[in-house]
Each structure stands twice: as structure tokens, then as C-alpha cells.
Design a protein around this motif. Structure first.
Motif, PDB file in Angstrom:
ATOM      1  N   PRO A  45       0.778  -1.241   0.000  1.00  0.00           N
ATOM      2  CA  PRO A  45       0.000   0.000   0.000  1.00  0.00           C
ATOM      3  C   PRO A  45       0.811   1.293   0.000  1.00  0.00           C
ATOM      4  CG  PRO A  45      -1.002  -1.563   1.501  1.00  0.00           C
ATOM      5  CD  PRO A  45       0.296  -2.155   1.060  1.00  0.00           C
ATOM      6  N   ASP A  46       2.065   1.257   0.458  1.00  0.00           N
ATOM      7  CA  ASP A  46       2.869   2.483   0.453  1.00  0.00           C
ATOM      8  C   ASP A  46       3.289   2.901  -0.948  1.00  0.00           C
ATOM      9  OD1 ASP A  46       4.968   0.761  -0.185  1.00  0.00           O
ATOM     10  OD2 ASP A  46       6.106   1.157   1.646  1.00  0.00           O
ATOM     11  N   GLY A  47       3.069   2.033  -1.942  1.00  0.00           N
ATOM     12  CA  GLY A  47       3.373   2.364  -3.333  1.00  0.00           C
ATOM     13  C   GLY A  47       4.834   2.240  -3.710  1.00  0.00           C
ATOM     14  N   LYS A  48       5.673   1.752  -2.795  1.00  0.00           N
ATOM     15  CA  LYS A  48       7.098   1.652  -3.106  1.00  0.00           C
ATOM     16  C   LYS A  48       7.762   0.405  -2.518  1.00  0.00           C
ATOM     17  CE  LYS A  48       8.259   4.719   0.722  1.00  0.00           C
ATOM     18  NZ  LYS A  48       9.009   5.885   1.158  1.00  0.00           N
ATOM     19  N   THR A  49       6.993  -0.397  -1.785  1.00  0.00           N
ATOM     20  CA  THR A  49       7.525  -1.652  -1.266  1.00  0.00           C
ATOM     21  C   THR A  49       6.989  -2.790  -2.133  1.00  0.00           C
ATOM     22  OG1 THR A  49       7.700  -0.802   0.977  1.00  0.00           O
ATOM     23  CG2 THR A  49       7.672  -3.195   0.731  1.00  0.00           C
ATOM     24  N   PHE A  50       7.925  -3.586  -2.630  1.00  0.00           N
ATOM     25  CA  PHE A  50       7.606  -4.670  -3.548  1.00  0.00           C
ATOM     26  C   PHE A  50       7.840  -6.007  -2.870  1.00  0.00           C
ATOM     27  CE2 PHE A  50       8.476  -1.028  -6.094  1.00  0.00           C
ATOM     28  CZ  PHE A  50       7.680  -1.147  -7.217  1.00  0.00           C
ATOM     29  N   MET A  51       6.981  -6.975  -3.188  1.00  0.00           N
ATOM     30  CA  MET A  51       7.135  -8.331  -2.697  1.00  0.00           C
ATOM     31  C   MET A  51       7.041  -9.262  -3.906  1.00  0.00           C
ATOM     32  SD  MET A  51       5.883 -11.500  -1.580  1.00  0.00           S
ATOM     33  CE  MET A  51       4.133 -11.368  -1.682  1.00  0.00           C
ATOM     34  N   HIS A  52       8.140  -9.945  -4.176  1.00  0.00           N
ATOM     35  CA  HIS A  52       8.171 -10.927  -5.258  1.00  0.00           C
ATOM     36  C   HIS A  52       7.926 -12.302  -4.647  1.00  0.00           C
ATOM     37  CE1 HIS A  52      10.315  -8.309  -8.293  1.00  0.00           C
ATOM     38  NE2 HIS A  52      10.454  -7.615  -7.169  1.00  0.00           N
ATOM     39  N   PHE A  53       7.081 -13.076  -5.305  1.00  0.00           N
ATOM     40  CA  PHE A  53       6.811 -14.445  -4.889  1.00  0.00           C
ATOM     41  C   PHE A  53       7.060 -15.317  -6.106  1.00  0.00           C
ATOM     42  CE2 PHE A  53       3.894 -18.029  -3.953  1.00  0.00           C
ATOM     43  CZ  PHE A  53       4.508 -18.456  -2.787  1.00  0.00           C
ATOM     44  N   ASP A  54       8.170 -16.032  -6.082  1.00  0.00           N
ATOM     45  CA  ASP A  54       8.615 -16.790  -7.246  1.00  0.00           C
ATOM     46  C   ASP A  54       8.691 -18.271  -6.906  1.00  0.00           C
ATOM     47  OD1 ASP A  54       9.020 -14.211  -8.237  1.00  0.00           O
ATOM     48  OD2 ASP A  54      11.141 -14.236  -7.719  1.00  0.00           O
ATOM     49  N   GLN A  55       8.159 -19.076  -7.810  1.00  0.00           N
ATOM     50  CA  GLN A  55       8.185 -20.524  -7.634  1.00  0.00           C
ATOM     51  C   GLN A  55       8.866 -21.163  -8.829  1.00  0.00           C
ATOM     52  OE1 GLN A  55       4.174 -21.923  -6.356  1.00  0.00           O
ATOM     53  NE2 GLN A  55       3.765 -19.761  -6.725  1.00  0.00           N
ATOM     54  N   PHE A  56       9.749 -22.091  -8.522  1.00  0.00           N
ATOM     55  CA  PHE A  56      10.525 -22.756  -9.564  1.00  0.00           C
ATOM     56  C   PHE A  56      10.420 -24.260  -9.375  1.00  0.00           C
ATOM     57  CE2 PHE A  56      12.521 -18.759  -8.344  1.00  0.00           C
ATOM     58  CZ  PHE A  56      12.472 -18.078  -9.539  1.00  0.00           C
ATOM     59  N   ALA A  80      21.092   0.301  -8.487  1.00  0.00           N
ATOM     60  CA  ALA A  80      21.609   1.653  -8.731  1.00  0.00           C
ATOM     61  C   ALA A  80      20.642   2.748  -8.281  1.00  0.00           C
ATOM     62  CB  ALA A  80      21.921   1.819 -10.222  1.00  0.00           C
ATOM     63  N   SER A  81      19.426   2.372  -7.902  1.00  0.00           N
ATOM     64  CA  SER A  81      18.364   3.352  -7.652  1.00  0.00           C
ATOM     65  C   SER A  81      18.415   4.032  -6.289  1.00  0.00           C
ATOM     66  CB  SER A  81      16.997   2.684  -7.805  1.00  0.00           C
ATOM     67  OG  SER A  81      16.747   1.792  -6.725  1.00  0.00           O
ATOM     68  N   GLY A  82      19.181   3.495  -5.356  1.00  0.00           N
ATOM     69  CA  GLY A  82      19.190   4.059  -4.009  1.00  0.00           C
ATOM     70  C   GLY A  82      18.017   3.557  -3.194  1.00  0.00           C
ATOM     71  N   LEU A  83      17.982   2.285  -2.939  1.00  0.00           N
ATOM     72  CA  LEU A  83      16.880   1.652  -2.210  1.00  0.00           C
ATOM     73  C   LEU A  83      16.716   2.223  -0.806  1.00  0.00           C
ATOM     74  CD1 LEU A  83      17.674  -2.008  -3.222  1.00  0.00           C
ATOM     75  CD2 LEU A  83      15.642  -0.729  -3.879  1.00  0.00           C
ATOM     76  N   GLU A  84      15.475   2.327  -0.375  1.00  0.00           N
ATOM     77  CA  GLU A  84      15.195   2.721   1.004  1.00  0.00           C
ATOM     78  C   GLU A  84      15.369   1.536   1.945  1.00  0.00           C
ATOM     79  OE1 GLU A  84      11.476   4.766   1.497  1.00  0.00           O
ATOM     80  OE2 GLU A  84      12.043   6.341   0.085  1.00  0.00           O
ATOM     81  N   ALA A  85      15.041   0.342   1.486  1.00  0.00           N
ATOM     82  CA  ALA A  85      15.257  -0.888   2.258  1.00  0.00           C
ATOM     83  C   ALA A  85      15.741  -1.955   1.289  1.00  0.00           C
ATOM     84  CB  ALA A  85      13.983  -1.331   2.959  1.00  0.00           C
ATOM     85  N   GLU A  86      16.911  -2.511   1.566  1.00  0.00           N
ATOM     86  CA  GLU A  86      17.493  -3.521   0.686  1.00  0.00           C
ATOM     87  C   GLU A  86      16.674  -4.802   0.704  1.00  0.00           C
ATOM     88  OE1 GLU A  86      21.652  -4.192   1.118  1.00  0.00           O
ATOM     89  OE2 GLU A  86      22.138  -2.105   0.699  1.00  0.00           O
ATOM     90  N   PRO A  87      16.799  -5.601  -0.352  1.00  0.00           N
ATOM     91  CA  PRO A  87      16.019  -6.833  -0.448  1.00  0.00           C
ATOM     92  C   PRO A  87      16.300  -7.815   0.689  1.00  0.00           C
ATOM     93  CG  PRO A  87      16.938  -6.260  -2.575  1.00  0.00           C
ATOM     94  CD  PRO A  87      17.555  -5.336  -1.577  1.00  0.00           C
ATOM     95  N   VAL A  88      15.222  -8.393   1.168  1.00  0.00           N
ATOM     96  CA  VAL A  88      15.286  -9.507   2.112  1.00  0.00           C
ATOM     97  C   VAL A  88      14.734 -10.703   1.359  1.00  0.00           C
ATOM     98  CG1 VAL A  88      14.424 -10.457   4.281  1.00  0.00           C
ATOM     99  CG2 VAL A  88      14.997  -8.015   4.119  1.00  0.00           C
ATOM    100  N   LEU A  89      15.582 -11.708   1.169  1.00  0.00           N
ATOM    101  CA  LEU A  89      15.210 -12.895   0.420  1.00  0.00           C
ATOM    102  C   LEU A  89      15.049 -14.060   1.384  1.00  0.00           C
ATOM    103  CD1 LEU A  89      16.568 -14.111  -2.904  1.00  0.00           C
ATOM    104  CD2 LEU A  89      16.584 -15.682  -0.979  1.00  0.00           C
TER     105      LEU A  89
END
Length: 104
Positions: A45-56, A80-89
Motif C-alpha cells: 500500500p505504500d506504493g514503493k515496497t515490492f514483494m516478489h513471490f517466485d516458484q521454480f 543503482a536506484s538508491g533503495l530505502e530498504a534492501e532486499p530480504v530474500l
């Protein structure tokens, strides 16, 4: 089966670029029509936090995704974009679902 959940926060200004890059990945995956890849991305909802759900189906299918030109562009521009919060995998395990997945 390998299932990954990745969450990160971009800047508000980069969010539309990230969405366009993700759309290119989806377009390339649809053209490829690989039976061992299920890929989805959600915007919080914040418009800038992404959640990827990938299945292989297997590790080979995961390598197909990360070798795509569209994925490489997405990854490069994201870092390169200057993330506000780095990815948590996180690698997650299915408990139960109404949907059909690779191991159900």
C-alpha cells in the motif's frame, strides 16, 4: 521445488521505473512460456515496497529467470536506484494452499 519471497522498498520516484522493469520480465517470461517458472510481484500500500513471490520447479528454472535480459536490467537498475530498504530474500516452504503448486 524452490519458492522464494523477496521484499524491498524503492524510493517513491523509482517505483514506476521498477514496475515497468518488472512488467518487462513478465512479458519475457510469457514469451518464453517455461513450465517450471511461476513469477509474481506485489506492490504494498505504500506504493514503493515490492514483494516478489517466485516458484521454480527446480534450480535450473531459477537460473533461467536470472539469466533473462529483462531480469538483468531490472536487477542492475534496482541496485543503482538508491533503495530505502534492501532486499530480504527468504526461501519459503508450502504448508497448504487452494492453488496447485509444483509440490502439491
Amino acid at each position: 521445488m524452490k519458492t522464494l519471497c523477496v521484499q524491498y522498498t524503492t524510493t517513491a520516484a523509482f517505483s514506476p521505473v521498477n514496475q515497468a522493469n518488472i512488467a518487462r520480465i513478465v512479458m519475457e517470461l510469457r514469451e518464453l512460456n517455461h513450465p517450471g517458472i511461476m513469477y509474481s510481484t506485489w506492490l504494498l500500500p505504500d506504493g514503493k515496497t515490492f514483494m516478489h513471490f517466485d516458484q521454480f520447479a527446480n534450480e535450473e528454472a531459477h537460473q533461467v529467470l536470472i539469466s533473462l535480459a529483462s531480469f538483468k536490467r531490472f536487477d542492475e537498475e534496482l541496485w543503482a536506484s538508491g533503495l530505502e530498504a534492501e532486499p530480504v530474500l527468504e526461501q519459503v516452504a508450502l504448508v497448504a494452499s487452494t492453488e496447485k503448486f509444483y509440490n502439491s
